[in-house]
Design a protein around this motif. Sequence first.
Motif, mmCIF file in Angstrom:
data_model
loop_
_atom_site.group_PDB
_atom_site.id
_atom_site.type_symbol
_atom_site.label_atom_id
_atom_site.label_comp_id
_atom_site.label_asym_id
_atom_site.label_seq_id
_atom_site.Cartn_x
_atom_site.Cartn_y
_atom_site.Cartn_z
ATOM 1 N N ALA A 126 -75.285 47.114 55.625
ATOM 2 C CA ALA A 126 -75.165 46.303 54.412
ATOM 3 C C ALA A 126 -74.900 44.871 54.849
ATOM 4 O O ALA A 126 -74.099 44.628 55.743
ATOM 5 C CB ALA A 126 -74.030 46.808 53.529
ATOM 6 N N GLY A 127 -75.568 43.930 54.224
ATOM 7 C CA GLY A 127 -75.379 42.525 54.556
ATOM 8 C C GLY A 127 -74.952 41.750 53.333
ATOM 9 O O GLY A 127 -75.193 42.150 52.203
ATOM 10 N N GLY A 128 -74.323 40.641 53.590
ATOM 11 C CA GLY A 128 -73.883 39.785 52.505
ATOM 12 C C GLY A 128 -73.653 38.380 53.021
ATOM 13 O O GLY A 128 -73.940 38.060 54.167
ATOM 14 N N MET A 129 -73.099 37.542 52.176
ATOM 15 C CA MET A 129 -72.854 36.147 52.538
ATOM 16 C C MET A 129 -71.864 36.022 53.689
ATOM 17 O O MET A 129 -71.940 35.099 54.477
ATOM 18 C CB MET A 129 -72.340 35.379 51.320
ATOM 19 C CG MET A 129 -73.348 35.288 50.192
ATOM 20 S SD MET A 129 -74.797 34.326 50.612
ATOM 21 C CE MET A 129 -74.102 32.706 50.541
ATOM 22 N N SER A 130 -70.932 36.948 53.791
ATOM 23 C CA SER A 130 -69.909 36.847 54.840
ATOM 24 C C SER A 130 -70.252 37.670 56.081
ATOM 25 O O SER A 130 -69.422 37.833 56.956
ATOM 26 C CB SER A 130 -68.557 37.294 54.275
ATOM 27 O OG SER A 130 -68.626 38.640 53.863
ATOM 28 N N GLY B 241 -72.400 41.219 57.891
ATOM 29 C CA GLY B 241 -72.903 42.560 57.635
ATOM 30 C C GLY B 241 -71.930 43.606 58.122
ATOM 31 O O GLY B 241 -70.960 43.308 58.808
ATOM 32 N N ASN C 180 -67.866 48.671 63.253
ATOM 33 C CA ASN C 180 -67.418 47.603 62.373
ATOM 34 C C ASN C 180 -66.218 46.856 62.950
ATOM 35 O O ASN C 180 -66.066 45.655 62.713
ATOM 36 C CB ASN C 180 -67.129 48.147 60.969
ATOM 37 C CG ASN C 180 -68.421 48.448 60.226
ATOM 38 O OD1 ASN C 180 -69.412 47.761 60.383
ATOM 39 N ND2 ASN C 180 -68.404 49.499 59.444
#
Length: 53
Positions: free
Chosen positions: A4-8, A10, A50
């Motif tokens: 999952a990736g996002g602005m902050s 992955g 993670n």
Amino acid sequence: MRVAGGMSGGAVIGWDMGAALQLGAALGLSPLIIAELLPPIEAAMVRKTNEEI
């Protein structure tokens, strides 16, 4: 791996279980054993990966 990736950044969220089951079958492992062992192994891998990210 499922990621999952996002602005902050992955994060790894799990394995592609279909591929993992096929790999186990190709190695001659029982589907029952694969189904029992993969979830705890996947959970440990996701946590450790993670942490490293």
